[in-house]
Write an enzyme that holds these catalytic residues in place. Sequence first.
Site, mmCIF file in Angstrom:
data_model
loop_
_atom_site.group_PDB
_atom_site.id
_atom_site.type_symbol
_atom_site.label_atom_id
_atom_site.label_comp_id
_atom_site.label_asym_id
_atom_site.label_seq_id
_atom_site.Cartn_x
_atom_site.Cartn_y
_atom_site.Cartn_z
ATOM 1 N N SER A 30 0.820 -1.217 0.000
ATOM 2 C CA SER A 30 0.000 0.000 0.000
ATOM 3 C C SER A 30 0.854 1.267 0.000
ATOM 4 O O SER A 30 1.673 1.458 0.897
ATOM 5 C CB SER A 30 -0.868 0.073 1.261
ATOM 6 O OG SER A 30 -1.700 -1.028 1.347
ATOM 7 N N HIS A 61 -4.261 0.545 -4.794
ATOM 8 C CA HIS A 61 -3.479 -0.533 -5.387
ATOM 9 C C HIS A 61 -3.763 -0.576 -6.872
ATOM 10 O O HIS A 61 -4.910 -0.606 -7.281
ATOM 11 C CB HIS A 61 -3.875 -1.897 -4.809
ATOM 12 C CG HIS A 61 -3.477 -2.076 -3.392
ATOM 13 N ND1 HIS A 61 -2.350 -2.749 -3.026
ATOM 14 C CD2 HIS A 61 -4.061 -1.662 -2.253
ATOM 15 C CE1 HIS A 61 -2.253 -2.741 -1.715
ATOM 16 N NE2 HIS A 61 -3.279 -2.087 -1.212
ATOM 17 N N HIS A 83 -5.075 -9.482 -1.703
ATOM 18 C CA HIS A 83 -5.264 -9.666 -0.261
ATOM 19 C C HIS A 83 -6.465 -10.569 -0.002
ATOM 20 O O HIS A 83 -7.429 -10.559 -0.766
ATOM 21 C CB HIS A 83 -5.546 -8.321 0.413
ATOM 22 C CG HIS A 83 -4.499 -7.284 0.185
ATOM 23 N ND1 HIS A 83 -4.486 -6.499 -0.935
ATOM 24 C CD2 HIS A 83 -3.435 -6.927 0.930
ATOM 25 C CE1 HIS A 83 -3.439 -5.681 -0.873
ATOM 26 N NE2 HIS A 83 -2.787 -5.919 0.251
ATOM 27 N N TYR A 85 -8.587 -10.011 2.243
ATOM 28 C CA TYR A 85 -9.784 -9.204 2.552
ATOM 29 C C TYR A 85 -10.562 -8.801 1.308
ATOM 30 O O TYR A 85 -11.716 -8.389 1.402
ATOM 31 C CB TYR A 85 -9.445 -7.973 3.417
ATOM 32 C CG TYR A 85 -8.497 -6.976 2.795
ATOM 33 C CD1 TYR A 85 -8.883 -6.139 1.753
ATOM 34 C CD2 TYR A 85 -7.200 -6.857 3.266
ATOM 35 C CE1 TYR A 85 -8.009 -5.231 1.194
ATOM 36 C CE2 TYR A 85 -6.318 -5.943 2.728
ATOM 37 C CZ TYR A 85 -6.729 -5.139 1.692
ATOM 38 O OH TYR A 85 -5.849 -4.245 1.134
ATOM 39 N N GLU A 86 -9.926 -8.920 0.138
ATOM 40 C CA GLU A 86 -10.659 -8.652 -1.101
ATOM 41 C C GLU A 86 -11.539 -9.845 -1.479
ATOM 42 O O GLU A 86 -12.337 -9.755 -2.407
ATOM 43 C CB GLU A 86 -9.684 -8.382 -2.245
ATOM 44 C CG GLU A 86 -8.867 -7.125 -2.057
ATOM 45 C CD GLU A 86 -7.769 -6.993 -3.101
ATOM 46 O OE1 GLU A 86 -8.057 -6.459 -4.177
ATOM 47 O OE2 GLU A 86 -6.645 -7.454 -2.848
ATOM 48 N N ALA A 113 2.724 -1.990 4.130
ATOM 49 C CA ALA A 113 2.429 -0.994 5.156
ATOM 50 C C ALA A 113 1.947 -1.790 6.364
ATOM 51 O O ALA A 113 1.205 -2.760 6.215
ATOM 52 C CB ALA A 113 1.336 -0.057 4.663
ATOM 53 N N MET A 207 -2.007 -6.922 6.786
ATOM 54 C CA MET A 207 -2.981 -7.797 6.118
ATOM 55 C C MET A 207 -2.414 -8.432 4.847
ATOM 56 O O MET A 207 -3.167 -8.790 3.939
ATOM 57 C CB MET A 207 -4.234 -6.990 5.779
ATOM 58 C CG MET A 207 -4.873 -6.316 6.981
ATOM 59 S SD MET A 207 -6.238 -5.276 6.491
ATOM 60 C CE MET A 207 -6.490 -4.313 7.992
ATOM 61 N N SER A 208 -1.093 -8.568 4.781
ATOM 62 C CA SER A 208 -0.506 -9.116 3.547
ATOM 63 C C SER A 208 0.749 -9.918 3.883
ATOM 64 O O SER A 208 0.948 -10.321 5.024
ATOM 65 C CB SER A 208 -0.139 -7.961 2.608
ATOM 66 O OG SER A 208 0.911 -7.195 3.150
ATOM 67 N N ASN A 231 1.385 3.542 11.023
ATOM 68 C CA ASN A 231 0.593 3.952 12.196
ATOM 69 C C ASN A 231 0.984 3.051 13.348
ATOM 70 O O ASN A 231 1.507 1.962 13.131
ATOM 71 C CB ASN A 231 -0.910 3.793 11.895
ATOM 72 C CG ASN A 231 -1.240 2.366 11.478
ATOM 73 O OD1 ASN A 231 -1.022 1.972 10.321
ATOM 74 N ND2 ASN A 231 -1.729 1.573 12.410
ATOM 75 N N HIS A 243 -7.417 4.220 6.494
ATOM 76 C CA HIS A 243 -6.624 3.892 5.303
ATOM 77 C C HIS A 243 -5.984 5.159 4.726
ATOM 78 O O HIS A 243 -4.862 5.122 4.224
ATOM 79 C CB HIS A 243 -7.521 3.213 4.265
ATOM 80 C CG HIS A 243 -6.774 2.713 3.063
ATOM 81 N ND1 HIS A 243 -5.741 1.799 3.145
ATOM 82 C CD2 HIS A 243 -6.896 3.004 1.741
ATOM 83 C CE1 HIS A 243 -5.272 1.557 1.932
ATOM 84 N NE2 HIS A 243 -5.956 2.277 1.068
HETATM 85 N N1 HPA Z 1 -3.223 -3.119 11.014
HETATM 86 C C1 HPA Z 1 -3.308 -3.932 9.945
HETATM 87 N N2 HPA Z 1 -2.850 -3.600 8.747
HETATM 88 C C2 HPA Z 1 -2.255 -2.397 8.615
HETATM 89 C C3 HPA Z 1 -2.141 -1.506 9.687
HETATM 90 C C4 HPA Z 1 -2.658 -1.900 10.958
HETATM 91 O O1 HPA Z 1 -2.589 -1.157 11.955
HETATM 92 N N3 HPA Z 1 -1.509 -0.404 9.198
HETATM 93 C C5 HPA Z 1 -1.247 -0.640 7.884
HETATM 94 N N4 HPA Z 1 -1.703 -1.849 7.525
#
Ligand code: HPA
Length: 268
Positions: A30, A61, A83, A85-86, A113, A207-208, A231, A243
């Site tokens: 990301s 993406h 991913h 989640y998609e 990320a 998540m990847s 973050n 996001h």
């Molecule tokens: N959690 C999960 N996936 C992420 C995060 C997070 O805090 N930040 C960027 N991708």
Amino acid sequence: MIDYKKIKEAADYIREKAGFKPKIGLILGSGLGFMADEIENPIVIDYKDIPNFPVSTVFGHEGKLVMGKLFGKDVVAMKGRFHTYEGYEPSIVVFPVYVMKEIGVERLLITNAAGGINKGFEPGDVILIKDIISLLSFRNPLRGPNDERLGPRFPDMSHPFDREWMNKLKEKMNLKEGTYIWTLGPSYETPAEIRAFDKLGADLVGMSTAPEVIAANHIGLKVLGLSCVTNMAAGILDVPLSHEDVMRVADKVKGKFAKIVRVALEVV
Ligand code: HPA
């Protein structure tokens, strides 16, 4: 299931378009897809044109393979990845890793990320991933029949990341290291989940990456992983996660990130 015939069809198409054999694959997370724009004389192939390739749907993406020279090395970069989640099965998420190997790739540089769990990290840090925790997703991309032409039924995961490559990079620059835990997403974690992950030894959450790392180990690719801490994970600071913030921080880190990728490519 990971289907060798489908991998070959995709690889044949890419090989014909590219006309050269990249040795290093890049999977860009990301907000980090900009690295692919640095590739010289790029050959760009849309995922949708590659037989059997999945197509990326998430905002931020793109869905392109970009092939050419990056910092002097022949590379193939995935600008946009897949991913769970998609809605993709983990075995689909890892399809491109097998295709990369089939076109000649020997090393995989994988980026993402991530949320920082380790309080020694801060947003904007780029962390060298030293290990992964994937089992809490209860989704292994290799589940199902195994094709021995690809790799063993029970792949060794004692060194998910290539120690030699990590050491060469660390000789050139000071990098913090961490263990990355994979969640299926798409919701961010709760503070209780993050406290639990902390106790399990995770420093980063995202998540990847984990499925691709498992696949890469299945087929013997040498892997290097980098996380951009966009973050602090949920509950560490009392701020909502979004996001947009993830993308904003990834954007701010571009310069630093590009420098680390350059050195990571130069040392091998
Ligand atoms: N959690 C999960 N996936 C992420 C995060 C997070 O805090 N930040 C960027 N991708």
